[in-house]
Design a protein around this motif. Structure first.
Motif, PDB file in Angstrom:
ATOM      1  N   LEU A   1      -9.037   1.645  -5.513  1.00 41.82           N
ATOM      2  CA  LEU A   1      -8.428   1.949  -4.216  1.00 41.82           C
ATOM      3  C   LEU A   1      -8.388   0.697  -3.337  1.00 41.82           C
ATOM      4  O   LEU A   1      -7.373   0.405  -2.710  1.00 41.82           O
ATOM      5  CB  LEU A   1      -9.239   3.058  -3.535  1.00 41.82           C
TER       6      LEU A   1
ATOM      7  N   MET B   1      -7.060  11.066  -3.032  1.00 40.16           N
ATOM      8  CA  MET B   1      -8.296  10.793  -3.776  1.00 40.16           C
ATOM      9  C   MET B   1      -8.696  11.990  -4.615  1.00 40.16           C
ATOM     10  O   MET B   1      -9.161  11.846  -5.750  1.00 40.16           O
ATOM     11  CB  MET B   1      -9.425  10.414  -2.815  1.00 40.16           C
TER      12      MET B   1
ATOM     13  N   SER C   1       0.831  -1.209   0.000  1.00 41.14           N
ATOM     14  CA  SER C   1       0.000   0.000   0.000  1.00 41.14           C
ATOM     15  C   SER C   1       0.863   1.255   0.000  1.00 41.14           C
ATOM     16  O   SER C   1       0.582   2.217  -0.725  1.00 41.14           O
ATOM     17  CB  SER C   1      -0.915   0.016   1.229  1.00 41.14           C
TER      18      SER C   1
ATOM     19  N   VAL D   1      -7.096   7.283   2.843  1.00 36.30           N
ATOM     20  CA  VAL D   1      -6.576   7.805   1.571  1.00 36.30           C
ATOM     21  C   VAL D   1      -7.102   9.215   1.330  1.00 36.30           C
ATOM     22  O   VAL D   1      -6.374  10.102   0.852  1.00 36.30           O
ATOM     23  CB  VAL D   1      -6.947   6.866   0.410  1.00 36.30           C
TER      24      VAL D   1
ATOM     25  N   MET E   1      -9.455   8.682  -7.822  1.00 34.55           N
ATOM     26  CA  MET E   1      -9.405   7.217  -7.810  1.00 34.55           C
ATOM     27  C   MET E   1     -10.776   6.642  -7.458  1.00 34.55           C
ATOM     28  O   MET E   1     -11.429   7.091  -6.524  1.00 34.55           O
ATOM     29  CB  MET E   1      -8.369   6.758  -6.784  1.00 34.55           C
TER      30      MET E   1
ATOM     31  N   LEU F   1       0.955   4.146  -2.892  1.00 39.31           N
ATOM     32  CA  LEU F   1       0.649   5.544  -2.599  1.00 39.31           C
ATOM     33  C   LEU F   1       1.810   6.462  -2.958  1.00 39.31           C
ATOM     34  O   LEU F   1       1.617   7.537  -3.547  1.00 39.31           O
ATOM     35  CB  LEU F   1       0.290   5.693  -1.116  1.00 39.31           C
TER      36      LEU F   1
ATOM     37  N   THR G   1     -10.738   3.995   2.941  1.00 41.71           N
ATOM     38  CA  THR G   1     -11.110   5.122   2.072  1.00 41.71           C
ATOM     39  C   THR G   1     -10.898   6.446   2.794  1.00 41.71           C
ATOM     40  O   THR G   1     -10.384   7.419   2.213  1.00 41.71           O
ATOM     41  CB  THR G   1     -12.583   4.995   1.635  1.00 41.71           C
TER      42      THR G   1
END
Length: 591
Positions: free
Chosen positions: A321, A311, A246, A305, A316, A250, A302
């Motif tokens: 995601l 986002m 992850s 992020v 995205m 990112l 969510t």
């Protein structure tokens, strides 16, 4: 243990962790220490750092100490030129050979970081000894920014290998804008040992180019891998992530968005970032997001992020995601959820072993019972079935503990903390005979070669290795053991007894050969050696025990001269002259 085995709901605490870190002031105080050292360096002059130009200082706070590492400003071009990975086979990485293990035999470290670390050896050696000595009474935070953060990470890892695995005050390493410093092997060596991985927090702003400096265009192509927890942040807030996949995803997304537009690395300052996080904590102003799925874990990922601002940047969709960031985080959370805390459960395991002591004593029944090995093997009483539950609980505890100890990066001679090694030895000696009983009950052979669990083998090997160390050896003539042992030292004793009984049956059925006779002679010597060292429990001489059944079968063979007309041995004389009766009462003395 049922609570450990039970499935627990997964939820992400990446936002809560940011709040916890910010509210504790450790970010603010760590950056303040870095800033004070930065004021002593000419920040407008970029040059390759050296041992003379690196600033190292301890800052005292009421509840902890901060050790900060600060280097002069480092040019991106210099780090790119020094971006090669130095393999573990190189002499440059010799101080980190403890990271190698059977399952993770190699690793590599960034050239710029390891070169600077090695140049500081004289300073760092004395600092490590100082921190290790004081860690028993006070926690330490190790911090640094950019390349100074890389040195802080290496120093922390170097320090962790010297600390006892049960040290309560483990150091916490906090880096700001630090480049990645190792490959997948380096990451794996740290991440597979959860208590080490939790000692690292890396703060990275999306406008800071250094944390993503060594990433390639796609996550799969990058040789560098992150470890520990990453606090990714922007003007919109921040969130913590643990899964290396992850974090790489990112950081790669940030690199694509920020390529060609990075902020000047000379003037990037995390003070305003921390102040922003503090303000959002006060206002509880996390970034807004919407998601139709009611899954709490998806909602949490969510939100994390969204808090980093990615986002809004990438637009995205939720499915992408979840696939690229949510699933790796879910895997990490699931492993943490299933993780066993050996320290919290060790006392409970001791209670289970106490039940085994009761069971063993009850099975002997004042010398009239068969002994706990044969009682469990034949299962004629209710207690023989009830003990299975405790046997299973102990096995479910010790197998993962031994497995983690084997995988853990280790310094020489320390596979497991002594407290656990001795507790594991007691478990092995008490419980393994019951595994042996089950194995031979169903007609199996060769337990040691074919049926023995790996965790029993490792516990025995580690104890043997520990006892062979000079400082841990006990002279044989220091004291004569007059207090009878309650449990046989060799946890495989009953397997040897079962094999000896099988040999007797083969010889009695006409299958006599010199090889089988030689094995029985070796068994005689083995038993006599245990008796002379007083390391075999007297319960083997109970009349209904498998050992006494072997002796009667063997005695019959001796009467038939099947071992040879002149065969005699010390064990035979000991048994025939009734020495075992005195051994049971603790009065027999070997000459």
């Amino acid at each position: 243990m049922d609570s450990v085995r039970a499935a627990k709901p997964l939820f992400s605490n990446g936002l809560d962790l940011v709040d916890s870190v910010v509210s504790s002031d450790i970010l603010c105080n760590s950056w303040a220490a870095i800033s004070e050292l930065q004021s002593q360096i000419d920040r407008n002059h970029q040059s390759p750092p050296s041992s003379e130009t690196v600033k190292i200082r301890e800052f005292k706070h009421p509840e902890y100490r901060i050790i900060a590492f600060v280097t002069p400003p480092v040019a991106i071009s210099y780090l790119q030129e020094e971006g090669d990975l130095v393999p573990s086979s190189s002499s440059e990485t010799s101080e980190f050979q403890f990271l190698c293990s059977k399952d993770n035999p190699s690793f590599a470290i960034n050239k710029a970081a390891i070169s600077l670390f090695n140049s500081l050896q004289d300073k760092l050696s004395s600092l490590k000894a100082q921190v290790a000595a004081s860690s028993k009474s006070i926690p330490h935070i190790i911090t640094g920014d950019c390349l100074g953060g890389s040195i802080a990470s290496l120093f922390t890892q170097w320090l962790l290998c010297t600390l006892d695995s049960a040290t309560r005050n483990r150091p916490l390493c906090i880096t700001f804008g630090s480049p990645l410093i190792g490959d997948g092997g380096f990451q794996q060596a740290i991440s597979q040992y959860s208590t080490w991985s939790s000692c690292f927090l890396h703060v990275a702003h999306i406008n800071d180019c250094f944390p993503r400096l060594f990433l390639l265009s796609t996550p799969e192509q990058s040789l560098y891998r992150p470890f520990g927890t990453f606090l990714l942040c922007s003007e919109l807030g921040g969130a913590c992530f643990d899964a290396p996949e992850s974090i790489i995803e990112l950081l790669t997304l940030i690199s694509r968005e920020r390529s060609g537009g990075t902020a000047d690395p000379q003037i990037f300052n995390y003070k305003s970032v921390i102040e922003c996080l503090e303000w959002r904590l006060i206002c509880k102003n996390h970034s807004p997001f919407s998601v139709a799925d009611a899954d709490s874990l998806k909602v949490g990922i969510t939100a994390q992020v969204a808090a980093t601002g990615l986002m809004q940047i990438q637009n995205m969709d939720i499915d992408t995601l979840w696939r690229k960031i949510g699933m790796p985080e879910k895997d990490i959370l699931a492993r943490k959820n299933q993780a066993l805390d050996p320290a919290k459960s060790l006392n409970k395991m001791k209670v289970y072993l106490a039940y085994f002591e009761w069971y063993k004593n009850k099975s002997e029944d004042d010398g009239r019972g068969p002994g706990y090995y044969d009682s469990f093997k034949n299962k004629m009483f209710r207690r023989d079935h009830e003990v299975i539950k405790f046997k299973t609980e102990l096995e479910m505890y010790w197998k993962p503990v031994v497995e983690e100890a084997e995988k853990r990066p280790q310094r020489a001679g320390a596979p497991m903390r002594i407290r656990w090694l001795f507790a594991g030895t007691n478990y092995r000696r008490m419980v393994e005979p019951l595994h042996i009983a089950e194995y031979y009950k169903w007609g199996n052979r060769s337990y040691i070669a074919k049926g023995r669990s790996k965790h029993f083998k490792l516990l025995e090997q580690w104890l043997d290795k520990y006892q062979k160390q000079p400082q841990n050896s006990v002279p044989n003539n220091s004291k004569m053991k007059k207090i009878m042992v309650s449990i046989t030292e060799d946890s495989c004793f009953w397997a040897y007894v079962e094999e000896a009984r099988i040999l007797c049956r083969l010889l009695n059925s006409g299958g006599s050969n010199s090889r089988e006779i030689a094995k029985l002679v070796e068994f005689e010597k083995y038993v006599m050696g245990l008796l002379k060292n007083n390391v075999v429990s007297p319960d083997i001489f109970l009349e209904s025990s498998s050992y006494m059944q072997w002796w009667r079968e063997y005695e019959d063979m001796l009467g038939k001269k099947m071992m040879g007309a002149s065969h005699n041995s010390e064990l035979i004389r000991f048994m025939e002259e009734g020495g075992y009766h005195q051994y049971k009462s603790g009065t027999f003395v070997f000459e």
